[in-house]
Design a protein around this motif. Structure first.
Motif, mmCIF file in Angstrom:
data_model
loop_
_atom_site.group_PDB
_atom_site.id
_atom_site.type_symbol
_atom_site.label_atom_id
_atom_site.label_comp_id
_atom_site.label_asym_id
_atom_site.label_seq_id
_atom_site.Cartn_x
_atom_site.Cartn_y
_atom_site.Cartn_z
ATOM 1 N N ARG A 114 0.823 -1.208 0.000
ATOM 2 C CA ARG A 114 0.000 0.000 0.000
ATOM 3 C C ARG A 114 0.862 1.265 0.000
ATOM 4 O O ARG A 114 0.464 2.298 -0.556
ATOM 5 N N VAL A 115 2.014 1.187 0.631
ATOM 6 C CA VAL A 115 2.944 2.319 0.588
ATOM 7 C C VAL A 115 3.366 2.582 -0.850
ATOM 8 O O VAL A 115 3.409 3.741 -1.304
ATOM 9 N N MET A 116 3.668 1.513 -1.591
ATOM 10 C CA MET A 116 4.085 1.665 -2.977
ATOM 11 C C MET A 116 2.948 2.217 -3.840
ATOM 12 O O MET A 116 3.174 3.048 -4.726
ATOM 13 N N ILE A 117 1.728 1.778 -3.584
ATOM 14 C CA ILE A 117 0.576 2.279 -4.341
ATOM 15 C C ILE A 117 0.386 3.770 -4.088
ATOM 16 O O ILE A 117 0.184 4.564 -5.026
ATOM 17 N N ALA A 118 0.450 4.178 -2.824
ATOM 18 C CA ALA A 118 0.292 5.599 -2.486
ATOM 19 C C ALA A 118 1.383 6.434 -3.136
ATOM 20 O O ALA A 118 1.127 7.552 -3.621
ATOM 21 N N ALA A 119 2.617 5.900 -3.182
ATOM 22 C CA ALA A 119 3.715 6.624 -3.817
ATOM 23 C C ALA A 119 3.468 6.789 -5.316
ATOM 24 O O ALA A 119 3.727 7.856 -5.887
ATOM 25 N N ASP A 120 2.963 5.737 -5.958
ATOM 26 C CA ASP A 120 2.648 5.831 -7.389
ATOM 27 C C ASP A 120 1.594 6.903 -7.665
ATOM 28 O O ASP A 120 1.736 7.720 -8.580
ATOM 29 N N LEU A 121 0.533 6.912 -6.882
ATOM 30 C CA LEU A 121 -0.546 7.876 -7.090
ATOM 31 C C LEU A 121 -0.056 9.302 -6.828
ATOM 32 O O LEU A 121 -0.409 10.240 -7.569
ATOM 33 N N GLY A 122 0.752 9.473 -5.797
ATOM 34 C CA GLY A 122 1.297 10.800 -5.501
ATOM 35 C C GLY A 122 2.207 11.303 -6.602
ATOM 36 O O GLY A 122 2.152 12.483 -6.985
ATOM 37 N N ARG A 123 3.057 10.422 -7.139
ATOM 38 C CA ARG A 123 3.963 10.835 -8.211
ATOM 39 C C ARG A 123 3.198 11.197 -9.477
ATOM 40 O O ARG A 123 3.573 12.131 -10.195
ATOM 41 N N ALA A 124 2.126 10.467 -9.752
ATOM 42 C CA ALA A 124 1.302 10.794 -10.916
ATOM 43 C C ALA A 124 0.712 12.198 -10.788
ATOM 44 O O ALA A 124 0.723 12.983 -11.744
ATOM 45 N N GLY A 125 0.192 12.536 -9.604
ATOM 46 C CA GLY A 125 -0.390 13.851 -9.393
ATOM 47 C C GLY A 125 0.632 14.972 -9.514
ATOM 48 O O GLY A 125 0.361 16.021 -10.125
ATOM 49 N N LEU A 126 1.813 14.767 -8.940
ATOM 50 C CA LEU A 126 2.850 15.792 -9.002
ATOM 51 C C LEU A 126 3.355 15.997 -10.429
ATOM 52 O O LEU A 126 3.569 17.137 -10.868
#
Length: 423
Positions: A93-105
């Motif tokens: 879940r940490v990796m998923i959250a990081a992916d979503l955050g990087r997409a937004g940025l």
């Protein structure tokens, strides 16, 4: 009675053999997430500096600042992030959250450009925040890898993951260069946004039982540092790769600027040369397993420490007619890509095997603090040196200095190590 003679027809074509690990659903989804994310990384790594160069007007020092901003989180965040991830019950879940955050940025960059508000400071800020999320993604990666892969399969699994990395090096820069040239750099970044989102979907569908560590964060950080410091194998590989990365990121901070301005190579041609040269990475991913089994995992590490940096001396050597320049750049990229695959697969397998499962994230975090933390320093030194003595002399220093990393491992137990070390 004699049976009639039956003539055998042509044998049916054999179906391609699917690697055993890819027949496992959980690993296949994990590998797919890594693959699409790596493709996005390659497009982004080319598009962002080209955006800074073409749209913001960055010079040598500014290119160093931008590279340093994306790498700086490794210096202060990796160790606490690793200790925290080791205690987190759901690394996936940490990796998923990081992916979503990087997409937004990453999506913010073209939006800022289209509104006319993009400048170097904002570009550095976005690069810095994406770097922070990448730290959490990467330190969680080791624990998830160990939860999915059996110990005897570490080299093969790393070969598959690094094979994807090699393929992304082939196609990513070529696609990125063409997108930048045809659609502009900000539009090219949208493909990176899409790959992060796809990676998050694959990870969300990966089912795995994860190991939880119950020690406190501060204790975990101290234990990770002590363990690496006391391990001859981990200490040697860390110091060797850190030395190599210091000089390699001096080189990386100046490479695009040198090739596009002093050698006159267009972004589209640069992307094609890098992509074509990266085919060497595919070869490296394919041969590392057989080579490490034949000569031993330790000697394979030593081969990687030479084969990765040595070909880069051809870049500052490049001069003369355009075909000669492009041929030298291609050769440097091809052989270096082969070498980095051998190094990454062999060193990665050794480091995971030599680390207790319960400490994988914090040890990975400490390695990133030192190893990746040196990268922004290298980028800043490279940019400063390029501005002070010229880009080409700085590239000479960087490409030759990277070979010094070999000295740390050649006098370690790795030199005679045949198989993966015990945990």
């Amino acid at each position: 009675m004699t049976e009639p003679l039956v003539l055998a027809g042509p044998a049916p074509p054999r179906r391609p053999r699917i690697p055993r690990l890819l027949r496992q659903t959980a690993f296949r989804r994990y590998w797919s997430a890594q693959t699409v994310s790596l493709f996005g990384d390659q497009v982004t790594m080319l598009a962002v500096p080209l955006l800074a160069l073409l749209a913001v007007g960055a010079g040598p020092a500014e290119m160093g600042y931008l590279t340093a901003a994306s790498l700086l989180p490794n210096l202060f965040l990796s160790l606490p992030a690793g200790a925290w991830v080791d205690r987190h019950p759901r690394r996936r879940r940490v990796m998923i959250a990081a992916d979503l955050g990087r997409a937004g940025l990453l999506l913010a960059v073209p939006l800022l450009w289209w509104t006319g508000t993009l400048n170097l400071m904002l570009l550095c800020a976005v690069a810095f925040l994406i770097g922070c999320l990448s730290v959490f993604f990467e330190v969680a990666h080791s624990s998830l890898f160990a939860a999915l892969v059996r110990r005897p399969d570490y080299v093969d699994a790393n070969s598959l993951v690094n094979g994807s990395r090699a393929m992304s090096h082939v196609a990513g820069p070529s696609i990125g260069g063409l997108l930048v040239q045809v659609l502009t750099a900000p539009v090219a970044l949208l493909s990176g946004v899409l790959t992060y989102l796809v990676s998050a979907v694959f990870l969300a569908r990966t089912r795995v039982t994860e190991h939880t560590v119950t020690t406190g964060t501060a204790l975990g950080m101290a234990a990770g540092v002590r363990f690496v410091a006391r391990s001859e194998i981990l200490r040697a590989t860390l110091l060797g790769t850190t030395t190599l990365n210091l000089f390699n990121y001096m080189f990386a901070a100046l490479f695009v600027l040198y090739v596009t301005t002093e050698l006159g190579v267009s972004p589209g041609i640069l992307g094609l040369v890098i992509g074509a040269g990266a085919v060497g990475g595919l070869l490296g991913a394919a041969v590392t397993g057989p080579v490490s089994r034949r000569i031993g995992i330790g000697p394979a590490v030593l081969v990687g420490f030479v084969a990765f940096p040595a070909p880069l001396v051809l870049v500052p050597l490049a001069m003369g007619p355009e075909p000669v320049v492009l041929a030298l750049l291609f050769t440097a990229e091809f052989v270096s890509a082969l070498g980095v695959m051998v190094l990454d697969i062999a060193v990665g397998s050794v480091q995971i095997a030599a680390t207790p499962v319960a400490m994988l994230a914090v040890v990975s975090g400490f390695r990133r603090t030192v190893n990746h933390g040196i990268r922004p320093i290298g980028a800043l030194v490279g940019g400063t040196l390029g501005a002070a003595i010229g880009v080409r002399p700085a590239l000479w220093i960087a490409s030759i200095g990277a070979l010094l990393g070999l000295l740390w491992v050649v006098f370690s137990p790795l030199r005679g190590m045949r198989t993966l070390p015990e945990e």
